[in-house]
Structures are given as C-alpha cells and as structure tokens.
Design an enzyme around this catalytic site. Sequence first.
Site, short mmCIF file in Angstrom:
data_model
loop_
_atom_site.label_atom_id
_atom_site.label_comp_id
_atom_site.label_asym_id
_atom_site.label_seq_id
_atom_site.Cartn_x
_atom_site.Cartn_y
_atom_site.Cartn_z
N ASP A 51 15.80 65.00 63.70
CA ASP A 51 15.81 63.83 62.83
C ASP A 51 17.19 63.16 62.94
OD1 ASP A 51 16.01 62.26 60.33
OD2 ASP A 51 14.06 63.21 59.95
N SER A 116 15.16 43.25 66.45
CA SER A 116 13.95 42.51 66.09
C SER A 116 14.25 41.03 65.85
CB SER A 116 13.41 43.11 64.79
OG SER A 116 12.40 42.31 64.26
N TYR A 140 14.16 44.82 56.01
CA TYR A 140 14.02 45.41 57.34
C TYR A 140 14.88 44.65 58.36
CZ TYR A 140 12.08 45.87 61.99
OH TYR A 140 11.97 46.02 63.33
N LYS A 144 18.43 45.80 60.75
CA LYS A 144 18.66 45.63 62.20
C LYS A 144 19.94 44.84 62.45
CE LYS A 144 15.09 47.80 63.79
NZ LYS A 144 15.17 48.95 64.70
C1 WQD Z 1 1.06 38.28 62.84
C2 WQD Z 1 0.27 37.10 62.29
C3 WQD Z 1 0.10 37.11 59.90
C4 WQD Z 1 -2.33 40.80 59.69
C5 WQD Z 1 5.88 41.83 61.99
C6 WQD Z 1 7.20 42.10 61.32
C7 WQD Z 1 8.32 41.76 62.25
C8 WQD Z 1 8.15 42.46 63.59
C9 WQD Z 1 6.79 42.27 64.16
C10 WQD Z 1 9.24 44.57 63.98
C11 WQD Z 1 0.89 36.48 61.03
C12 WQD Z 1 -1.27 37.29 60.52
C13 WQD Z 1 -1.59 39.71 60.14
C14 WQD Z 1 -3.57 40.57 59.05
C15 WQD Z 1 -3.26 38.19 59.38
N1 WQD Z 1 8.30 43.88 63.47
N2 WQD Z 1 -2.05 38.43 59.99
N3 WQD Z 1 -4.00 39.26 58.91
O1 WQD Z 1 4.48 39.54 60.43
O2 WQD Z 1 4.67 38.28 62.63
O3 WQD Z 1 5.80 40.45 62.34
O4 WQD Z 1 5.80 42.60 63.18
O5 WQD Z 1 10.30 44.20 64.36
O6 WQD Z 1 9.49 42.14 61.65
O7 WQD Z 1 7.30 41.31 60.14
O8 WQD Z 1 3.36 40.42 62.55
O9 WQD Z 1 1.18 41.32 63.18
O10 WQD Z 1 1.87 41.40 60.76
O11 WQD Z 1 1.31 39.21 61.80
O12 WQD Z 1 -3.69 37.04 59.21
O13 WQD Z 1 -4.27 41.49 58.59
O14 WQD Z 1 -1.01 37.57 61.88
O15 WQD Z 1 0.04 36.34 58.74
O16 WQD Z 1 0.64 35.10 61.09
P1 WQD Z 1 4.57 39.58 61.89
P2 WQD Z 1 1.90 40.68 62.06
#
Ligand code: WQD
Length: 324
Positions: A51, A116, A140, A144
């Site tokens: 860890d 990120s 988050y 980073k």
């Molecule tokens: C993508 C799109 C949602 C789920 C996240 C983190 C970011 C990075 C990448 C690590 C958006 C839409 C999603 C659902 C939906 N992580 N959506 N229904 O939020 O862009 O990024 O992952 O570094 O920090 O925040 O990714 O895949 O959650 O969403 O409509 O059930 O899909 O609103 O437009 P996001 P996501």
Amino acid sequence: MRVLLVGGAGYIGSHVSMAFLEKGHQVGVFDNLSSGLRTNIHKDAQFFEGDVLDQQRLSAVCAEGWDAVVHLAAFKAAGESMVSPEKYSINNISGSLNLMIAAAQHDIQTFVLSSSAAVYGEPEYLPVDEAHPTKPSNYYGFTKLDIERNLGWYDQLRGLKYASLRYFNAAGYDPEGRVTGIEKNPANLIPVVMEVAIGEREELLVFGDDYDTKDGTGVRDYIHVTDLAEAHVKAAEQVAASRNSMVVNLGSEAGLSVLEIVESARRITGSKIPLNIVERRAGDPAKLIASAKLASELLNWKARYSSAEEIIETTWRVYKKAHG
Ligand code: WQD
C-alpha cells in the site's frame, strides 16, 4: 528500463504494464489490490503487494533498483471526492507524497504521474491546452494538481524529473483482448452503457439534454486506454533520456456526445439500450475536449484507437466474455 508501476493491477495499470513489456522494459507491479485485480497482473511482471500508505514497504520495494516509477494508484471518482474528501487526502495526496519521497530517497530518477483533465475545472476555452488555467471544480482534481505542484518542487530540490499525464476520459480495452478484468461499481458512461446492454441495469440515466452541445447531451474526449498506455512508455523514455520534466494532455481531440456513444453502442451490441433523460449531474461541464498538440510535439504521440467504434467494440468484448 526497470519500471515500477504503482497501481499496476488496475484498469489503466494493466494496459500500461503490457505496453512497457512489449517495448522490452522490465516491469514491477506494486498494488494493494483494493480495486486492482490479481488477474490483471502480467505474468512477466514482478508483483509486490503493498500500500502506498505503508512507507516502510514502499521504501523497501523502491530500494530494488528502478529507473522509473509510474504512479497510477489513486481514487478517481470526482463525485465521491466531494462527499468523502478525507479518503482522497489520505490516499491521493499522502500516498503520492510517500511515493515521491521513497523515489527520491532511492535515487529513482524518473516519475510518471497519472494526472487528469480534472485539474482544469470548467473549461474557459476549447480545446483545452496545457496553458489553460487550473481551477479544479472537485476535490479529486485538486489532489492531482497538488501532486503535480509537489513534483515541481522535487524536480527542483531533488532532481526528480517527471511527466504528468493529464488524461481526458479514459475508455476501451486492449484491442487484442488480453485484459479481461472489469471495474466494480462503475460510474463512468461507457461501463454503465455496457451494463445496460448486457442486461445488468434496466436503463441508462442521461444526465441532462439541455446543454449547449450538438444534441444537448454532454460532450467528452474519450481516449482509448491503449493509446494512454503507449504515451506512458514514450513519456518515461523521453524524460529518462532528456532529463526534462513535462506536463502533457492525453486526449483524442474529438468530442463525442452521450447520445453518440449510445448510438454507437446500440449498433455494436445490437441491444436496445433504453434511456431516460434526467437532471444534469452537478459539476459536469457541457464540453471537454483536449488539445493534444504538445503530446504530439514532445512524444510524437497521437491517439490511434480512440474512435467510438474501437472503444465500444473492445469494451463490449470484455463485458460479453465476463458474462459468459
Ligand atoms: C461522461 C458523460 C455525463 C454516466 C470523469 C471524472 C474525471 C475523469 C474522467 C479521472 C458526461 C454522462 C455519465 C451516466 C450520463 N476521471 N453520463 N449517465 O464526468 O466526464 O469524467 O471521468 O481522471 O475526473 O469526473 O466522465 O463517464 O462520468 O461522464 O449521462 O450514467 O456521460 O454527464 O456528460 P466525466 P463520465
């Protein structure tokens, strides 16, 4: 090079591990298996269970003569970080500081950080390049950014050269089907769409269709994990050879909406994928698209596998296999 992948048993780590081995590097995997999977550890990699919060164990493993560490051990749910920040302070910040200290102590010269696009926050202009202001809109993203800043100091004070790789939306699976581990309790769009397609969830909740985008749904830059993995190898090699640190975006430079992803998934899976439009999710920007110009210049890298088809096909294959 001898490369230690911290968090190397995770979704991204397992792909990064293969990419280093394919280029003839030696790989060690350090992982506590909290979300990583034993089956993700490559047979040619040396495994160290441990860890990042266990300084003694970390120091003992770092003492084993590595040229580079790649740090992929962090929590990554932006929403969760806003309700359980302590979890992110401890694991992401303290854990990363432990690793930097151990690396510097044992004279590991090169550090690659899994960073990120969350460091930017709500985009002020598109595409987002590395000069874009960094104002994370969730804790988050702040963790980073904080690690990136600490790396800047360790570069100056300890000569630890680093590449901070700012990923956009990581997705997809190894095109050759060698990675088969599925993430537990996914919250990201593509795994959720896969769960609907396979029948594990009833419907997809689409978080808002009134954004200022082509079809009203959120637009993201999906980057295939195999493209990401290749960039890690290039970044480690480049930093080791040039002794120059870098902060680089990794994205495909293409924007895909939620509905475009669903359409593509319907075509590929043959499943209806029922959906329901619900409220916007707090903190979601309308559009997030990378400029990957710097990665092209510094690393001679460009996304090759990041079309919606390649991302969904490779993911669907893994989901189908996992569900028999
Ligand atoms: C993508 C799109 C949602 C789920 C996240 C983190 C970011 C990075 C990448 C690590 C958006 C839409 C999603 C659902 C939906 N992580 N959506 N229904 O939020 O862009 O990024 O992952 O570094 O920090 O925040 O990714 O895949 O959650 O969403 O409509 O059930 O899909 O609103 O437009 P996001 P996501």
